[in-house]
Design a protein around this motif. Structure first.
Motif, PDB file in Angstrom:
ATOM      1  N   PHE A   1      20.009 -95.044   5.635  1.00 46.39           N
ATOM      2  CA  PHE A   1      18.679 -95.075   5.041  1.00 46.39           C
ATOM      3  C   PHE A   1      17.643 -95.281   6.138  1.00 46.39           C
ATOM      4  CE2 PHE A   1      15.430 -98.224   3.653  1.00 46.39           C
ATOM      5  CZ  PHE A   1      14.670 -97.368   2.884  1.00 46.39           C
ATOM      6  N   HIS A   2      16.621 -94.441   6.163  1.00 43.56           N
ATOM      7  CA  HIS A   2      15.627 -94.533   7.223  1.00 43.56           C
ATOM      8  C   HIS A   2      14.276 -95.033   6.730  1.00 43.56           C
ATOM      9  CE1 HIS A   2      18.281 -91.602   9.562  1.00 43.56           C
ATOM     10  NE2 HIS A   2      18.248 -92.707  10.255  1.00 43.56           N
ATOM     11  N   GLY A   3      14.172 -95.354   5.459  1.00 49.16           N
ATOM     12  CA  GLY A   3      12.948 -95.972   4.966  1.00 49.16           C
ATOM     13  C   GLY A   3      11.716 -95.119   5.094  1.00 49.16           C
ATOM     14  N   ARG A   4      11.871 -93.824   4.976  1.00 53.01           N
ATOM     15  CA  ARG A   4      10.758 -92.927   5.263  1.00 53.01           C
ATOM     16  C   ARG A   4      10.679 -91.831   4.205  1.00 53.01           C
ATOM     17  NH1 ARG A   4       8.892 -92.387  10.331  1.00 53.01           N
ATOM     18  NH2 ARG A   4      10.851 -93.215  11.143  1.00 53.01           N
ATOM     19  N   ASN A   5       9.483 -91.580   3.716  1.00 56.73           N
ATOM     20  CA  ASN A   5       9.279 -90.450   2.814  1.00 56.73           C
ATOM     21  C   ASN A   5       7.832 -90.012   2.912  1.00 56.73           C
ATOM     22  OD1 ASN A   5       8.354 -89.499  -0.175  1.00 56.73           O
ATOM     23  ND2 ASN A   5      10.409 -88.778   0.316  1.00 56.73           N
ATOM     24  N   ARG A   6       7.628 -88.704   2.938  1.00 61.03           N
ATOM     25  CA  ARG A   6       6.278 -88.200   3.143  1.00 61.03           C
ATOM     26  C   ARG A   6       5.774 -87.398   1.957  1.00 61.03           C
ATOM     27  NH1 ARG A   6       6.398 -86.183   8.704  1.00 61.03           N
ATOM     28  NH2 ARG A   6       6.581 -88.398   9.176  1.00 61.03           N
ATOM     29  N   GLY A   7       6.526 -87.375   0.854  1.00 59.32           N
ATOM     30  CA  GLY A   7       5.929 -86.750  -0.306  1.00 59.32           C
ATOM     31  C   GLY A   7       6.835 -85.797  -1.055  1.00 59.32           C
ATOM     32  N   ILE A   8       6.253 -85.211  -2.083  1.00 64.88           N
ATOM     33  CA  ILE A   8       6.955 -84.325  -2.999  1.00 64.88           C
ATOM     34  C   ILE A   8       6.189 -83.010  -3.114  1.00 64.88           C
ATOM     35  CG2 ILE A   8       8.121 -86.087  -4.353  1.00 64.88           C
ATOM     36  CD1 ILE A   8       5.779 -86.149  -6.255  1.00 64.88           C
ATOM     37  N   ALA A   9       6.855 -82.020  -3.697  1.00 65.32           N
ATOM     38  CA  ALA A   9       6.244 -80.711  -3.903  1.00 65.32           C
ATOM     39  C   ALA A   9       6.301 -80.359  -5.388  1.00 65.32           C
ATOM     40  CB  ALA A   9       6.948 -79.647  -3.073  1.00 65.32           C
ATOM     41  N   TYR A  10       5.401 -79.456  -5.800  1.00 69.27           N
ATOM     42  CA  TYR A  10       5.269 -79.073  -7.210  1.00 69.27           C
ATOM     43  C   TYR A  10       5.284 -77.557  -7.332  1.00 69.27           C
ATOM     44  CZ  TYR A  10       2.944 -78.466 -11.785  1.00 69.27           C
ATOM     45  OH  TYR A  10       2.609 -78.098 -13.066  1.00 69.27           O
ATOM     46  N   TRP A  11       6.074 -77.088  -8.295  1.00 68.79           N
ATOM     47  CA  TRP A  11       6.123 -75.657  -8.622  1.00 68.79           C
ATOM     48  C   TRP A  11       5.934 -75.506 -10.118  1.00 68.79           C
ATOM     49  CZ3 TRP A  11       9.619 -73.409 -12.031  1.00 68.79           C
ATOM     50  CH2 TRP A  11       9.614 -72.005 -12.092  1.00 68.79           C
ATOM     51  N   ALA A  12       5.216 -74.440 -10.531  1.00 72.20           N
ATOM     52  CA  ALA A  12       5.046 -74.125 -11.949  1.00 72.20           C
ATOM     53  C   ALA A  12       5.299 -72.641 -12.167  1.00 72.20           C
ATOM     54  CB  ALA A  12       3.640 -74.486 -12.429  1.00 72.20           C
ATOM     55  N   ALA A  13       6.024 -72.326 -13.223  1.00 74.46           N
ATOM     56  CA  ALA A  13       6.310 -70.930 -13.544  1.00 74.46           C
ATOM     57  C   ALA A  13       5.022 -70.187 -13.842  1.00 74.46           C
ATOM     58  CB  ALA A  13       7.251 -70.850 -14.742  1.00 74.46           C
ATOM     59  N   ALA A  14       4.877 -68.992 -13.288  1.00 72.75           N
ATOM     60  CA  ALA A  14       3.685 -68.186 -13.552  1.00 72.75           C
ATOM     61  C   ALA A  14       3.639 -67.752 -15.010  1.00 72.75           C
ATOM     62  CB  ALA A  14       3.674 -66.966 -12.626  1.00 72.75           C
ATOM     63  N   ASN A  15       4.802 -67.507 -15.603  1.00 70.53           N
ATOM     64  CA  ASN A  15       4.896 -67.138 -17.019  1.00 70.53           C
ATOM     65  C   ASN A  15       5.895 -68.065 -17.697  1.00 70.53           C
ATOM     66  OD1 ASN A  15       3.219 -64.596 -16.978  1.00 70.53           O
ATOM     67  ND2 ASN A  15       4.783 -64.030 -15.474  1.00 70.53           N
ATOM     68  N   PRO A  16       5.459 -69.282 -18.033  1.00 67.59           N
ATOM     69  CA  PRO A  16       6.392 -70.273 -18.591  1.00 67.59           C
ATOM     70  C   PRO A  16       6.984 -69.829 -19.918  1.00 67.59           C
ATOM     71  CG  PRO A  16       4.112 -71.011 -18.791  1.00 67.59           C
ATOM     72  CD  PRO A  16       4.088 -69.800 -17.936  1.00 67.59           C
ATOM     73  N   ILE A  17       8.238 -70.197 -20.131  1.00 60.36           N
ATOM     74  CA  ILE A  17       8.941 -69.881 -21.378  1.00 60.36           C
ATOM     75  C   ILE A  17       8.791 -71.068 -22.322  1.00 60.36           C
ATOM     76  CG2 ILE A  17      11.158 -69.264 -22.411  1.00 60.36           C
ATOM     77  CD1 ILE A  17      11.987 -68.195 -19.645  1.00 60.36           C
TER      78      ILE A  17
END
Length: 636
Positions: A128-144
């Motif tokens: 464990f390095h105790g480090r995190n710089r964030g998350i990413a987000y994706w959304a479907a262009a044509n959601p079902i």
């Protein structure tokens, strides 16, 4: 990211959100990316908070995650929380150094759900390095309609696992990877000295995720060689793989990885990679072959991973001055023409402005002669590319000795300086020790800069740090290691030389060079002119604040708003600030729990503008750490 030592003293589930309109693909009003948007502009069109009323800004809400560690034997290092929150899908999402994602209400900070991406490996190389710089987000262009995972959050772990989580429910997306988890480390097939650590958020281009990775730096010359992967956003299936090193070198020379954030030009289908330096980071006698992608900014076609162009920013890098931030993409009005540009910052304090479609300089570069190496087996590059219009943020030559530090140490700073080699920027590491004006810790770090695309004003914070690079022959290093029982600096096993890397301090831990130690600069990208530069932040040490004219070493980037405000944490003194874009004057500041070593997020929700900082700290700046996510807004 690449990991390195740096000592610098003196210095229930959805709740009310379901009642709101559902957003699909992120818009300009969101803060949808670690860098604000895919172009890494760190710019918000929010206009409620202005230079006139910002002085009344107050805490709107605060969340304490509990995810912090003071470090220690058997525990691991101190946490270094560098995560920028996202505002998308009418929710604020953020990740922690313990690989947890929080979904909180944008106006109250009330926790809606928490996802824990636990590490499961018992591999001792996967600590464990105790480090995190964030998350990413994706959304479907044509959601079902009615189907899960039409909006997905991605978080990586230290052991190379990428988790895909339904942004509405906080549950794993079962169709991604192996029941929601993709083992990126399965592609780590050469010199598996450590797992592919996924500390930085991935990048998104349409339905493709682009993945870089971090690792254990300064330890092995034959560490894993650089690679970047494009995978399907829904399934995790690999689409393409890009190698940063020539095929015949990959088994003996490692890194040149992409550990920092990337930026994406969706319209032109390009992703921009800030590529790091190769091992041995400080001696290149075993890698004299051309490595055109090393320490470069490289553009790939995002659908295929094929190279569109590459621009090397340091030839034969022997200083570990990785390209370490996502380039900022912006259209520049110059000489009556609109030019698609990118702005790439570097650890040397240089600001490269390139045409983002071709890689050609918009403002001139010159190949400047630089000092030769005096180390056996080394062949330093004869010239290095230097921008000639955009004024660098750090000096070319040593700024001079600190009178206070020299007197306080009885002349130690003067004596030490006289014993070192110093011929300005790009002086190669030496056996006697080199004064390094462009060290691995200097200039602009992974936060990068921010731009107002309407005025093409670019702002970036920078650190002025002097370090000593000293090469140690392998046999001497091994004898020293056996004697003291610990290795200081870069071991670089399998190489003829290890390296001792230290900041240029006196016996009291005071910097031996003159301040300022950190600055904030503003440029007009239409002309390349420096508009203003001021010392930024304050050094906090021994219970005292040093003079504001000294500035502070900084980590984390700025954000700009439409009304002409710069919001930034970044400094040692655990304060967050609002700064006038036109003048550089500080208009507001507020104490938070720890240095806010992340870029703030700015968003508007139900007619109210919020500025959010993760105040988590980083041992590079200060011993103080925290677990506070704090949002500021104008009073009701």
């Amino acid at each position: 990211m690449k990991k390195r030592p740096f000592i610098f003293a003196a210095t229930a589930l959805i709740g009310a959100a379901l009642l709101l309109p559902v957003r699909g693909i992120a818009g300009d009003e969101d803060w949808s990316d670690f860098n604000g948007n895919a172009k890494a502009q760190k710019y918000s069109t929010a206009a409620q908070i202005t230079p006139d009323n910002v002085k009344t800004l107050a805490v709107a809400w605060s969340v304490h995650t509990g995810d912090l560690s003071e470090g220690g034997t058997g525990i691991g290092p101190k946490t270094a929380w560098q995560s920028t929150p996202l505002f998308v899908n009418n929710m604020v999402y953020f990740s922690t150094p313990f690989y947890r994602i929080f979904a909180v209400a944008p106006d109250t900070g009330k926790v809606k759900w928490v996802y824990a991406a636990k590490t499961i490996s018992n591999d001792p190389k996967s600590k464990f390095h105790g480090r995190n710089r964030g998350i990413a987000y994706w959304a479907a262009a044509n959601p079902i309609a009615g189907q899960p995972c039409q909006k997905i959050l991605y978080i990586g772990t230290v052991e190379g696992h990428l988790h895909a989580i339904d942004a509405d429910t906080g549950q794993l997306c079962q169709s991604f990877g192996d029941h929601g988890i993709l083992n990126v480390d399965q592609w780590n097939t050469i010199n598996h000295k450590f797992p592919f650590e996924l500390n930085q958020s991935v990048s998104i281009y349409k339905d493709t995720i682009i993945i870089g990775w971090a690792g254990v730096d300064w330890t092995w010359e034959d560490s894993p060689p650089g690679s970047v992967f494009g995978v399907d956003a829904r399934t995790g299936q690999k689409k393409w793989e890009f190698q940063t090193e020539p095929e015949n070198m990959r088994s003996k020379i490692g890194t040149t990885n992409v550990w920092a954030a990337m930026s994406v030009d969706v319209q032109n289908g390009l992703v921009y990679l800030p590529v790091s330096s190769p091992e041995n980071n400080f001696w290149g006698g075993n890698r004299k072959q051309e490595m055109p992608y090393a320490t470069s900014v490289t553009a790939l076609h995002a659908e295929t991973g094929e190279v569109a162009w590459a621009r090397q920013l340091v030839h034969h890098d022997i200083w570990d001055i990785d390209t370490n931030a996502a380039p900022t993409l912006v259209d520049i009005q110059k000489d009556g023409k609109q030019i698609p540009a990118l702005v790439q910052t570097t650890k040397q304090g240089f600001v490269f402005v390139l045409n983002r479609l071709t890689g050609e300089p918009i403002y001139p570069l010159e190949e400047r002669p630089v000092p030769k190496s005096d180390v056996p087996g080394e062949l330093a590059a004869l010239t290095q590319p230097v921008p000639t219009v955009m004024q660098p943020t750090t000096p070319w030559n040593f700024p001079g000795l600190s009178t206070i530090a020299d007197i306080a140490s009885g002349g130690q700073c003067s004596r030490d300086y006289a014993s070192y080699r110093d011929e300005g920027k790009f002086t190669p590491p030496s056996l006697k020790g080199t004064v390094t004006e462009t060290p691995t810790t200097g200039g602009m770090e992974w936060g990068g800069g921010a731009v107002d695309p309407t005025t093409q004003t670019y702002v970036v914070n920078s650190s002025n740090v002097i370090q000593i690079y000293k090469l140690i022959p392998r046999h001497e290093f091994e004898a020293l290691y056996a004697k003291v029982g610990a290795a200081a600096g870069a071991t670089e096993y399998e190489s003829p030389y290890a390296a001792q890397i230290s900041s240029f301090l006196n016996l009291w831990g005071m910097p031996c060079w003159k301040p300022p130690y950190g600055t904030l600069s503003s440029y007009d990208l239409k002309t390349g002119k420096l508009l203003w530069r001021h010392p930024f932040g304050q050094v906090q040490q021994w219970g005292f604040y040093m003079p504001e004219s000294w500035g502070s070493v900084t980590i984390g980037g700025p954000a700009i708003t439409k009304t002409g405000l710069i919001f930034i944490g970044a400094s040692m003194d655990s304060r967050v600030r609002a700064i006038d874009l036109k003048s550089g004057d500080v208009l507001w500041k507020h104490q938070v729990d720890a240095p806010a070593v992340s870029t703030p997020a700015v968003y508007t929700y139900r007619g109210k503008e919020y500025v959010v900082f993760a105040a988590g700290g980083n041992g590079i700046l200060s011993p103080r750490i925290g677990d506070q996510l704090v949002a500021f807004a104008l009073p009701n």
